[in-house]
Design a protein around this motif. Structure first.
Motif, mmCIF file in Angstrom:
data_model
loop_
_atom_site.group_PDB
_atom_site.id
_atom_site.type_symbol
_atom_site.label_atom_id
_atom_site.label_comp_id
_atom_site.label_asym_id
_atom_site.label_seq_id
_atom_site.Cartn_x
_atom_site.Cartn_y
_atom_site.Cartn_z
ATOM 1 N N ARG A 68 0.793 -1.231 0.000
ATOM 2 C CA ARG A 68 0.000 0.000 0.000
ATOM 3 C C ARG A 68 0.827 1.284 0.000
ATOM 4 O O ARG A 68 0.266 2.385 0.082
ATOM 5 C CB ARG A 68 -0.937 0.010 1.220
ATOM 6 N N SER A 69 2.166 1.175 -0.065
ATOM 7 C CA SER A 69 3.004 2.372 -0.039
ATOM 8 C C SER A 69 4.238 2.163 -0.917
ATOM 9 O O SER A 69 4.489 1.065 -1.420
ATOM 10 C CB SER A 69 3.427 2.696 1.393
ATOM 11 N N ASP A 70 4.999 3.250 -1.073
ATOM 12 C CA ASP A 70 6.246 3.150 -1.834
ATOM 13 C C ASP A 70 7.462 3.135 -0.911
ATOM 14 O O ASP A 70 8.565 3.512 -1.306
ATOM 15 C CB ASP A 70 6.350 4.308 -2.825
ATOM 16 N N ILE A 71 7.274 2.704 0.319
ATOM 17 C CA ILE A 71 8.352 2.631 1.300
ATOM 18 C C ILE A 71 9.479 1.729 0.784
ATOM 19 O O ILE A 71 9.226 0.734 0.087
ATOM 20 C CB ILE A 71 7.821 2.112 2.653
ATOM 21 N N ARG A 72 10.714 2.098 1.096
ATOM 22 C CA ARG A 72 11.862 1.290 0.666
ATOM 23 C C ARG A 72 11.876 -0.044 1.415
ATOM 24 O O ARG A 72 11.511 -0.120 2.596
ATOM 25 C CB ARG A 72 13.167 2.033 0.936
ATOM 26 N N ILE A 73 12.324 -1.086 0.738
ATOM 27 C CA ILE A 73 12.368 -2.423 1.332
ATOM 28 C C ILE A 73 13.269 -2.435 2.566
ATOM 29 O O ILE A 73 12.932 -3.041 3.594
ATOM 30 C CB ILE A 73 12.852 -3.471 0.310
ATOM 31 N N ILE A 74 14.409 -1.756 2.511
ATOM 32 C CA ILE A 74 15.319 -1.739 3.646
ATOM 33 C C ILE A 74 14.663 -1.081 4.855
ATOM 34 O O ILE A 74 14.877 -1.503 5.996
ATOM 35 C CB ILE A 74 16.652 -1.016 3.295
ATOM 36 N N ASP A 75 13.829 -0.075 4.640
ATOM 37 C CA ASP A 75 13.141 0.587 5.753
ATOM 38 C C ASP A 75 12.111 -0.343 6.389
ATOM 39 O O ASP A 75 11.935 -0.347 7.605
ATOM 40 C CB ASP A 75 12.477 1.874 5.272
ATOM 41 N N VAL A 76 11.435 -1.127 5.554
ATOM 42 C CA VAL A 76 10.490 -2.111 6.092
ATOM 43 C C VAL A 76 11.240 -3.183 6.891
ATOM 44 O O VAL A 76 10.809 -3.607 7.960
ATOM 45 C CB VAL A 76 9.682 -2.779 4.962
ATOM 46 N N ALA A 77 12.380 -3.603 6.357
ATOM 47 C CA ALA A 77 13.185 -4.633 7.030
ATOM 48 C C ALA A 77 13.579 -4.178 8.425
ATOM 49 O O ALA A 77 13.409 -4.917 9.409
ATOM 50 C CB ALA A 77 14.426 -4.948 6.201
ATOM 51 N N VAL A 78 14.092 -2.969 8.524
ATOM 52 C CA VAL A 78 14.520 -2.438 9.827
ATOM 53 C C VAL A 78 13.329 -2.270 10.764
ATOM 54 O O VAL A 78 13.410 -2.590 11.960
ATOM 55 C CB VAL A 78 15.257 -1.098 9.637
ATOM 56 N N LYS A 79 12.235 -1.795 10.233
ATOM 57 C CA LYS A 79 11.036 -1.560 11.038
ATOM 58 C C LYS A 79 10.542 -2.830 11.718
ATOM 59 O O LYS A 79 10.066 -2.792 12.857
ATOM 60 C CB LYS A 79 9.926 -0.989 10.150
ATOM 61 N N TYR A 80 10.685 -3.952 11.020
ATOM 62 C CA TYR A 80 10.166 -5.211 11.561
ATOM 63 C C TYR A 80 11.266 -6.130 12.093
ATOM 64 O O TYR A 80 11.102 -7.345 12.157
ATOM 65 C CB TYR A 80 9.305 -5.911 10.522
ATOM 66 N N GLY A 81 12.403 -5.519 12.473
ATOM 67 C CA GLY A 81 13.391 -6.228 13.266
ATOM 68 C C GLY A 81 14.465 -6.980 12.518
ATOM 69 O O GLY A 81 15.151 -7.825 13.121
#
Length: 281
Positions: A68-81
């Motif tokens: 649902r967003s254009d968030i960077r994959i690395i940012d998602v990775a860090v966000k979820y540990g």
């Protein structure tokens, strides 16, 4: 029901911290239960380890966010540990079957694992036999320990005993037992040892006997302090019903000590028992 509320509070804490660090001591505190027992209770009830459940929930939320967003994959990775995009991508592909970057493609199929909640289920049509044993002395148990994968415990442990029979280790334990009997635990014992932390996917399973003599070569000793135990016949069936049927209505809490599986001689009735450490509420 107090027990039900406490378990769901622990799940509330997990859910509210999926995007950050989960303090596993707070999980068990919310449930008013030791880390050791909460981990076993969760996996026994849900058939999935607590760490695997958390991983699935995080990767479910990660997939929603990527779609649902254009968030960077690395940012998602860090966000979820996850420490790196590579480790996140491997975990994501293992669960969803595609790379994170492909999750934005139209028509892709992903997996969503919903939050677990515990509810009251009407059971109890079959009685549970049990007795209370008070042991006012230290249990000194001699034997060997093996590492067991939590999610495959009911599969691995019988195989460990089969191997122990073939290698002659079980006969060694039989020869050691009953030298100076003190209680009804004078038989071959399997002790479900504690994990270092609640999120570990492995635990130590100790195979031994109650024994006051010298520690034999290649073995080690563990000591359990004087304790009160709830004892159930038929270990496999007892494990299945302990956390959902007996504990919630018994008036007891689980003590922060390991459970013991006691295996008797072939002509003994019952053939095996589960000893569960308890304290009054």
């Amino acid at each position: 029901m107090d027990w039900l509320n406490r378990i769901n509070k622990a799940l509330d804490y997990i859910e509210s911290n999926l995007e950050g660090e989960i303090d596993y001591s707070k999980v068990s505190q919310a449930a008013c239960c030791s880390e050791y027992h909460f981990s076993r209770m969760f996996s026994s009830i849900t058939d999935v380890s607590l760490s695997e459940y958390i991983r699935r929930r995080r990767l479910t939320l990660a997939a929603f966010e990527i779609q649902r967003s254009d968030i960077r994959i690395i940012d998602v990775a860090v966000k979820y540990g996850y420490d790196s995009a590579d480790s996140f991508s491997r975990a994501f592909q293992k669960l969803h079957g595609i790379n994170p970057s492909n999750a934005r493609d139209k028509g892709v199929q992903l997996k969503a694992f919903p939050r677990i909640s515990f509810q009251i289920s009407i059971k109890g049509e079959t009685e549970m036999e049990y007795r209370i044993e008070n042991l006012d002395f230290e249990l000194r148990i001699i034997g060997k320990k093996k590492t067991v994968e939590t999610r495959r415990g009911f599969e691995i442990i019988p195989a460990l005993w089969e191997e122990a029979v073939k290698e002659g280790f079980v006969q060694t334990l039989v020869d050691m037992s009953w030298e100076n009997p003190k209680c009804k635990l004078e038989s071959i014992l399997g002790i479900c040892g504690k994990q270092a932390t609640i999120n570990h996917e492995e635990f130590d399973y100790f195979m031994g006997v109650r024994y006051d003599g010298e520690v034999k070569e290649g073995m080690e000793a563990i000591v359990i302090p004087p304790s009160t135990w709830a004892v159930f016949p038929n270990t496999v069936e007892a494990w299945k019903r302990l956390y959902t049927e007996w504990i919630p209505t018994s008036g007891y809490e689980l003590a922060n000590l390991p459970c013991i599986e006691c295996f008797y001689a072939p002509d003994h009735n019952p053939k095996d028992e589960l000893w569960v450490p308890i304290i009054p509420k």
